[in-house]
Write an enzyme that holds these catalytic residues in place. Structure first.
Site, mmCIF file in Angstrom:
data_model
loop_
_atom_site.group_PDB
_atom_site.id
_atom_site.type_symbol
_atom_site.label_atom_id
_atom_site.label_comp_id
_atom_site.label_asym_id
_atom_site.label_seq_id
_atom_site.Cartn_x
_atom_site.Cartn_y
_atom_site.Cartn_z
ATOM 1 N N HIS A 53 0.830 -1.213 0.000
ATOM 2 C CA HIS A 53 0.000 0.000 0.000
ATOM 3 C C HIS A 53 0.865 1.263 0.000
ATOM 4 O O HIS A 53 0.514 2.272 0.606
ATOM 5 C CB HIS A 53 -0.961 0.003 1.190
ATOM 6 C CG HIS A 53 -1.935 -1.130 1.207
ATOM 7 N ND1 HIS A 53 -3.109 -1.127 0.500
ATOM 8 C CD2 HIS A 53 -1.890 -2.336 1.838
ATOM 9 C CE1 HIS A 53 -3.755 -2.260 0.696
ATOM 10 N NE2 HIS A 53 -3.028 -3.018 1.485
ATOM 11 N N ASN A 126 -10.133 -3.224 1.906
ATOM 12 C CA ASN A 126 -9.813 -3.064 0.491
ATOM 13 C C ASN A 126 -11.080 -2.737 -0.287
ATOM 14 O O ASN A 126 -12.173 -2.662 0.283
ATOM 15 C CB ASN A 126 -9.181 -4.341 -0.077
ATOM 16 C CG ASN A 126 -7.759 -4.558 0.416
ATOM 17 O OD1 ASN A 126 -6.971 -3.630 0.489
ATOM 18 N ND2 ASN A 126 -7.432 -5.791 0.755
#
Length: 479
Positions: A53, A126
């Site tokens: 990320h 997510n």
């Protein structure tokens, strides 16, 4: 005798030879502390990027309660309809580095921080309701396959599909990733999910298991593979630009916040493991309940301070919410907080973007970059100091009954790897199936035949048409 040079006023000056060493030709010295400070600080401007990320965007916003759910939770942010709570939301790609393209085929992170009156509460999810694996021991191995080969420093389709072909539980997430949802059009036009099973605890101490869903009110919008590739070459910061620009012009993105609820008794009797993050809960059996609205309405002033240093973790909880026996979630409880201690520092929770709005009561002290008065005397309990709690309040969930012997988790105990992926494939239109098959076939180009053969078996087991379509696109037969 040497000739003495003078100015027009008669003042002596150095001769030509000496003047060559003066002025701009002279050296710099270490006592030029302005220069030393500037260079030394510049050398230290970076902190380690997130291992996953790394490329992300963020914005501040507000969560508003639209439905009474106090029968499920005693968390004060849900105590009344209309109540508002400040939030911060960070979006991200998963596998790419900080300089990678926003439009790469990848899951998107959806990490949400609520600044409640009882402390900070984070849900780290997510834009997909499931994940590739369900055993936290495999997480570093999985991420290695999404990064670069140590020798060549290049991405490797062989490495990716070798891992996936030996991890059939990944097939559900693979099917989502290579559908049109794998390349969303920015961050505003995609859903978000808590992905894991979490819990809510009410005032009676009763626990309910919960799934969190954030449904975009902008409508789902995805990029075609051709659009994603073109934009990656012309504007790799496409999603960042789109989000910042929308908020800057007052077009505030919104999501409806929904939950699925399952009782503890239902979980025990459920035909599938409700804590398996590779599977979803049926919305027919456990329908979505809309509980609020999330709006992003303020851009960061300083990206590094507010986005790069933002730290999220499932260990950030408040009374009335909790975790679950989801093993991937339990692994993240340690891994995320520990990553922040390494990447940002042991006192990362004191930074403004991470600091709670509520008073802080802990016995932490000192460490790098500590500031403020939190953790000052007394920093131990119990204590007899006036006007301090004799026993510090501790976060606690209701007791959870445990079953089975303690051992390394056998991730192959449940061998239903295919039913959810097959059901998703059959829900797709013909055009969606064609896109999915072409995307997967393109991503498997150059992969060794033994890995292709093994992966094809998984596609066939999910649905014969799924496997045959990919086999045909690759020009191979199942041996």
């Amino acid at each position: 005798m040497s000739k003495i040079l003078t100015t027009a006023s008669g003042a002596p000056v150095a001769d030509n030879q000496n003047s060559r060493t003066a002025g701009p030709r002279g050296p710099l010295l270490l006592d030029d502390f302005h220069l030393i400070e500037k260079l030394a600080h510049f050398n230290r401007e970076n902190i380690p990027e997130r291992r996953v990320h790394a490329k992300g965007s963020g914005a501040h916003g507000t969560f508003t309660v639209t439905r009474d759910i106090t029968e499920y939770t005693r968390a004060k942010l849900f105590e009344s309809v209309g109540k508002k709570t400040p939030t911060f939301l960070r979006f991200s790609t998963v596998g790419g580095e900080r300089g990678s393209a926003d439009t790469a085929r990848d899951p998107r992170g959806f990490a949400l921080k609520f600044y409640t009156e009882e402390g900070n509460w984070d849900i780290v999810g997510n834009n997909t309701p499931v994940f590739f694996i369900r055993d936290p021991l495999k997480f570093p191995d999985f991420i290695h396959t999404q990064k670069r080969l140590p020798q060549t420093n290049l991405k490797s389709a062989q490495m990716v599909w070798d891992f996936w072909s030996l991890s059939p539980e990944a097939l559900h997430q693979i099917t989502i990733l290579f559908s049109d949802r794998g390349t969303p059009d920015g961050y505003r036009h995609m859903h978000g999910f808590g992905s894991h099973t979490y819990s809510l605890i009410n005032a009676k101490g009763e626990r309910h298991w919960v799934k969190w869903h954030y449904k975009t009110k902008q409508g789902i919008k995805n990029l075609t593979p051709e659009e994603a590739t073109r934009i990656a070459g012309t504007d790799p910061d496409y999603a960042q630009r789109d989000l910042f620009s929308a908020i800057e012009r007052g077009d505030f993105p919104k999501w409806s916040v929904n939950i699925q609820i399952m009782t503890e008794a239902q979980a025990v009797a459920h035909y599938e493991n409700p804590f398996d993050v590779t599977k979803t809960w049926s919305q027919q059996e456990f329908p979505l309940i809309e509980v609020g609205e999330l709006e992003l309405n303020r851009n960061p002033v300083n990206y590094f301070a507010e986005v790069e240093q933002a730290c999220f973790g499932p260990s950030n909880m408040v009374p009335g919410v909790g975790l679950s026996p989801d093993r991937m979630l339990q692994g993240r409880v340690f891994a995320y907080a520990d990553a922040h201690r390494y990447r940002v520092g042991t006192n990362h929770q004191q930074l403004p973007v991470n600091a709670p709005l509520s008073p802080v009561n802990n016995n932490q002290r000192d460490g790098s970059m500590s500031f403020g008065v939190g953790g000052a005397s007394p920093n131990y309990e119990p204590n007899s100091v006036a006007d301090t709690p004799k026993q510090a309040p501790q976060y606690a969930e209701p007791p959870l009954a445990l079953h089975g012997a303690a051992d390394r988790y056998d991730q192959r105990e449940d061998t239903d790897y295919y039913s959810h992926a097959g059901a998703l494939f059959r829900l797709m239109t013909d055009d969606q199936k064609t896109l999915l098959i072409n995307n997967i076939a393109g991503a498997m180009a150059g992969v060794s035949s033994n890995v292709v053969q093994l992966q094809l078996q998984h596609f066939f087991r999910a649905d014969p048409a799924y496997g045959q379509g990919i086999a045909t696109a690759l020009g191979v037969t199942l041996s």
